[in-house]
Design an enzyme around this catalytic site. Structure first.
Site, PDB file in Angstrom:
ATOM      1  NE  ARG A  89      -0.683   0.117   4.994  1.00 31.95           N
ATOM      2  CZ  ARG A  89      -1.300   0.498   6.104  1.00 31.95           C
ATOM      3  NH1 ARG A  89      -2.535   0.959   6.066  1.00 31.95           N
ATOM      4  NH2 ARG A  89      -0.692   0.440   7.272  1.00 31.95           N
ATOM      5  CG  HIS A 167      -7.898  -1.913   5.749  1.00 33.65           C
ATOM      6  ND1 HIS A 167      -8.816  -1.007   6.206  1.00 33.65           N
ATOM      7  CD2 HIS A 167      -7.178  -2.302   6.822  1.00 33.65           C
ATOM      8  CE1 HIS A 167      -8.629  -0.830   7.491  1.00 33.65           C
ATOM      9  NE2 HIS A 167      -7.669  -1.608   7.901  1.00 33.65           N
ATOM     10  CG  ASP A 212      -9.401  -4.106  15.286  1.00 39.83           C
ATOM     11  OD1 ASP A 212      -8.369  -3.470  15.537  1.00 39.83           O
ATOM     12  OD2 ASP A 212      -9.529  -4.868  14.305  1.00 39.83           O
ATOM     13  CD  GLU A 271     -10.191  -4.205   7.383  1.00 40.29           C
ATOM     14  OE1 GLU A 271     -10.511  -3.442   8.321  1.00 40.29           O
ATOM     15  OE2 GLU A 271      -9.143  -4.887   7.369  1.00 40.29           O
TER      16      GLU A 271
HETATM   17  O1  TA6 Z   1      -8.121  -3.828   9.841  1.00 41.66           O
HETATM   18  C1  TA6 Z   1      -8.250  -3.359  11.121  1.00 41.66           C
HETATM   19  C2  TA6 Z   1      -6.897  -2.839  11.577  1.00 41.66           C
HETATM   20  O2  TA6 Z   1      -5.944  -3.827  11.564  1.00 41.66           O
HETATM   21  C3  TA6 Z   1      -7.050  -2.162  12.939  1.00 41.66           C
HETATM   22  O3  TA6 Z   1      -6.449  -2.918  13.970  1.00 41.66           O
HETATM   23  C4  TA6 Z   1      -6.404  -0.793  12.751  1.00 41.66           C
HETATM   24  O4  TA6 Z   1      -5.082  -0.791  13.073  1.00 41.66           O
HETATM   25  C5  TA6 Z   1      -6.635  -0.561  11.268  1.00 41.66           C
HETATM   26  O5  TA6 Z   1      -6.451  -1.794  10.672  1.00 41.66           O
HETATM   27  C6  TA6 Z   1      -5.835   0.536  10.621  1.00 41.66           C
HETATM   28  O6  TA6 Z   1      -4.533   0.167  10.443  1.00 41.66           O
HETATM   29  P1  TA6 Z   1      -3.470   1.236   9.844  1.00 41.66           P
HETATM   30  O7  TA6 Z   1      -2.173   0.505   9.777  1.00 41.66           O
HETATM   31  O8  TA6 Z   1      -3.985   1.634   8.480  1.00 41.66           O
HETATM   32  O9  TA6 Z   1      -3.491   2.406  10.782  1.00 41.66           O
END
Ligand code: TA6
Length: 312
Positions: A89, A167, A212, A271
């Site tokens: 990403r 995501h 989460d 996701e």
């Molecule tokens: O997908 C959920 C998650 O893993 C949460 O735990 C939170 O950390 C979110 O992703 C966002 O992650 P990032 O690395 O984009 O801040």
């Protein structure tokens, strides 16, 4: 000035980053940044934005773009030693001029093929050669399809293993008013409780605090019902057994610098993912993970759209 290519336009986006614009005849559109092969916009025929992009999103490498559809590869979250959600990403992808044919059951004239190969620096942190091809397509009914093909191109005979997620940040009217259907009674790992395993109750999922959760071995269809907008998002997924549901709520939002304090009220991440059983590929092998998103009008009250029907 946008350059019209076969099925897409190439344009300059925020901070001059290259972006792809996909347009469908009835006014629908989608935008994908080459930075992260990141879908940042998906609009319906009324020009309404269907994805949530943070009000404080940063469009400057190496910071990932907050919102839209970040790609988590070769690692979901901290399920490994790499940076959170891996490095795909926050890499600049290329337009794939000659992608291998991709049999598709949805017809689309608006699509783009993008490709990522590891750099020398990537090989130092994740010593595997791969080709990650992503096709982003906007269908004639406005559906958005992302098809990932990841091939192991190691020449040293070594297999590799990865976890993966689309995501997706969905735009919702009011988080406390939406419900998620299709994950009832499933087991999940709660990221707020040391990933302890629980079983979801029998009703639709609603939101009143930070959430989460990683739902395991879910059905291939999940629905997000937004009563206020009379809209249902239908998520179809193939090759992706799991689904993550995330909303940071108020307190956690304040700790995320590129997320507005009020953004959580209008976003929900659902996701499509492969986490519990990581994917292992031997050299020459290829994995395919497909996500199809549709936004259908729903008038819940009149029962016209019964979520159970959506999920059948
Ligand atoms: O997908 C959920 C998650 O893993 C949460 O735990 C939170 O950390 C979110 O992703 C966002 O992650 P990032 O690395 O984009 O801040």
């Amino acid at each position: 000035m946008a350059t019209k290519r076969h099925h897409f336009e190439l344009a300059k986006g925020i901070n001059g980053l290259d972006k792809i614009v996909l347009r469908e005849s009835r006014g629908r559109s989608a935008e994908v940044y080459l930075y992260g092969s990141h879908v940042t916009s998906w609009k319906n025929e009324n020009g309404e934005e269907l994805l949530h992009l943070s009000s404080k999103a940063i469009f400057k490498p190496p910071k990932p773009i907050r919102g839209g559809i970040p790609l988590c590869f070769p690692q979901f979250s901290n399920f490994g030693t790499l940076e959170s959600h891996g490095f795909a990403r926050n890499r600049i992808w290329e337009i794939d001029a000659s992608p291998p044919p991709l049999p598709s059951n949805s017809c689309s004239n608006a699509f783009v093929d993008l490709i990522l190969r590891p750099t020398e620096d990537d090989l130092k942190i994740w010593p595997h050669n791969f080709e990650f091809r992503l096709r982003v397509a906007l269908g004639t009914e406005g559906e958005l399809t992302l098809t990932s093909r990841i091939r192991n191109t190691n020449s040293d005979g070594k297999p590799f293993t990865f976890t993966f997620a689309y995501h997706t940040y969905f735009s919702v009217s009011d988080i406390s008013e939406v419900r998620v259907e299709g994950l009832e009674t499933l087991d999940y790992l709660d990221n707020l409780k040391n990933r302890e395993r629980f079983t979801e109750q029998g009703d639709a999922i609603t939101f009143e605090s930070e959430t989460d959760k990683i739902y395991l071995s879910t059905p291939t269809k999940i629905a997000i019902l937004d009563h206020e907008k009379k809209r249902t998002f239908v998520i179809r997924k193939d090759g992706l057994a799991d689904a993550v549901v995330w909303n940071p709520w108020d307190k956690k939002s304040k700790t995320i610098s590129d997320l507005g304090d009020e953004d959580y009220k209008h976003m929900l991440c659902v996701e499509a993912a492969a986490i519990e059983r990581p994917i292992t590929l031997k050299p020459g092998e290829e994995w395919k993970g497909r996500l199809e998103l549709s936004a259908v009008p729903s008038s819940y009250s009149s029962g016209q759209l019964d979520p159970k029907k959506v999920l059948e």
